[in-house]
Write a protein that holds these residues in place. Structure first.
Motif, short mmCIF file in Angstrom:
data_model
loop_
_atom_site.label_atom_id
_atom_site.label_comp_id
_atom_site.label_asym_id
_atom_site.label_seq_id
_atom_site.Cartn_x
_atom_site.Cartn_y
_atom_site.Cartn_z
N TYR A 1 12.40 43.60 49.08
CA TYR A 1 12.82 42.23 49.28
C TYR A 1 11.77 41.29 48.68
CZ TYR A 1 16.37 43.68 52.69
OH TYR A 1 17.47 44.24 53.30
N GLN B 1 10.29 37.21 49.00
CA GLN B 1 10.27 36.02 49.84
C GLN B 1 9.45 34.94 49.14
OE1 GLN B 1 8.27 36.21 53.70
NE2 GLN B 1 9.79 34.83 54.58
N GLY C 1 7.48 31.08 52.57
CA GLY C 1 7.95 30.69 53.89
C GLY C 1 9.45 30.48 53.99
N PHE D 1 8.19 42.65 49.75
CA PHE D 1 8.10 43.56 50.88
C PHE D 1 8.97 44.79 50.64
CE2 PHE D 1 5.92 40.86 53.92
CZ PHE D 1 6.26 39.58 53.54
N GLY E 1 3.58 45.58 54.80
CA GLY E 1 2.74 44.39 54.92
C GLY E 1 2.95 43.36 53.83
N ARG F 1 1.49 39.83 47.80
CA ARG F 1 1.67 38.46 47.30
C ARG F 1 1.37 38.45 45.81
NH1 ARG F 1 -1.43 37.94 51.62
NH2 ARG F 1 -3.26 37.21 50.46
N GLN G 1 8.34 35.95 62.13
CA GLN G 1 7.38 36.16 61.05
C GLN G 1 6.24 35.17 61.17
OE1 GLN G 1 8.71 35.55 56.99
NE2 GLN G 1 7.27 37.08 56.23
N LYS H 1 1.73 35.04 56.42
CA LYS H 1 1.15 36.13 55.64
C LYS H 1 1.33 37.50 56.29
CE LYS H 1 -2.22 33.22 53.26
NZ LYS H 1 -3.62 33.02 52.86
N LYS H 2 2.34 37.61 57.13
CA LYS H 2 2.67 38.88 57.77
C LYS H 2 4.11 39.24 57.46
CE LYS H 2 -1.21 39.52 60.05
NZ LYS H 2 -2.08 40.68 59.76
N PRO H 3 4.50 40.50 57.63
CA PRO H 3 5.90 40.86 57.41
C PRO H 3 6.76 40.42 58.58
CG PRO H 3 4.66 42.77 58.12
CD PRO H 3 3.66 41.66 57.94
N LEU I 1 7.87 31.53 61.91
CA LEU I 1 9.15 31.39 61.22
C LEU I 1 10.12 32.40 61.85
CD1 LEU I 1 10.68 30.09 58.74
CD2 LEU I 1 9.95 32.13 57.46
N ARG J 1 11.44 27.06 61.16
CA ARG J 1 9.99 26.97 61.36
C ARG J 1 9.75 26.35 62.73
NH1 ARG J 1 6.01 29.43 59.08
NH2 ARG J 1 6.90 28.99 57.02
#
Lengths: 111, 114
Positions: A35, A37, A40, A88, A103, A106, B37, B40-42, B88, B110
């Motif tokens: 996936y 992203q 955000g 991901f 994890g 980026r 979420q 910076k994490k899954p 999020l 958010r």
């Protein structure tokens, strides 16, 4: 708990270069998915590879799966600035009924 | 229609407030999911609904209460949240209820808890 672990955690490349990221997982799977992203926002499904497949292509994306090593890789060829995002991997266990995400990597593509 | 919609996009709430997050899909999917979420994490799975019944609760605190009024809608009711719940919140749906297939994600809400 995370099923998949990804490396590198972050990747910075120039536009036009290829980007490769790897995913390792611990238990047997039905399939592995990738996936994307953007900053955000929601995740977008890129590609699904089944446990009996070894390689799959979709446009500029190439995914490999090595079940003996419990690992997968995602290659983005000829990257563009628009490919800047987090990527991901996600696995579902053979007996499970949910996705577990790695994890993430980026990726920054510089113009 | 291949879209999952979520409202609101942003939410700020105090620790004593009660609020709800909403998610909607019209793809005929029978499985719907809530994820949390942090930066910076899954995504971390919270709940799974399959055929409008709760099938997975990943040991989520009771201050989060999911509801699936019908096959197209999924709500997440929030009450007495903590600042660490700021994150999020993503909704997703899939055709296969056992998580074996592609999941379609909404844009997320958010949430900030003051």
């Amino acid at each position: 708990s995370q099923q998949g672990e990804e490396d590198p955690q972050a990747l910075s490349i120039q536009e036009g270069e290829n980007a490769t990221m790897n995913c390792s997982y611990k238990t047997s799977i039905n399939n592995l998915q990738w996936y994307r992203q953007n900053s955000g926002r929601g995740l977008v499904h890129l590609i699904l590879i089944r446990s009996n497949e070894r390689e799959k292509h979709s446009g500029r994306l190439r995914v490999t799966l090595d079940t003996s090593k419990k690992s997968s890789s995602l290659l983005i060829t000829a990257s563009r600035a628009a490919d800047t995002a987090s990527y991901f991997c996600a696995t579902d266990g053979a007996a499970g009924n949910k996705l577990t995400f790695g994890g993430g990597t980026r990726v920054l593509v510089k113009p | 229609d291949t879209e999952v919609t979520q409202t609101p996009k942003h939410l700020v709430m105090g620790m004593t407030n009660k609020k709800s997050l909403k998610c909607e899909q019209h793809m005929g999917h029978r499985a719907m999911y809530w994820y949390k979420q942090k930066a910076k994490k899954p995504p971390e799975l919270m709940f799974v609904y399959s055929y409008e019944k709760l099938s997975i609760n990943e040991s989520v605190p009771s201050r989060f209460s999911p509801e699936c009024p019908n096959s197209s809608l999924l709500n997440l009711h929030l009450h007495a949240l903590q600042p660490e719940d700021s994150a999020l919140y993503l909704c997703a749906s899939s055709q296969e209820e056992r998580g074996h297939g592609e999941q379609f994600f909404g844009p997320g809400t958010r949430l900030t808890v003051l």
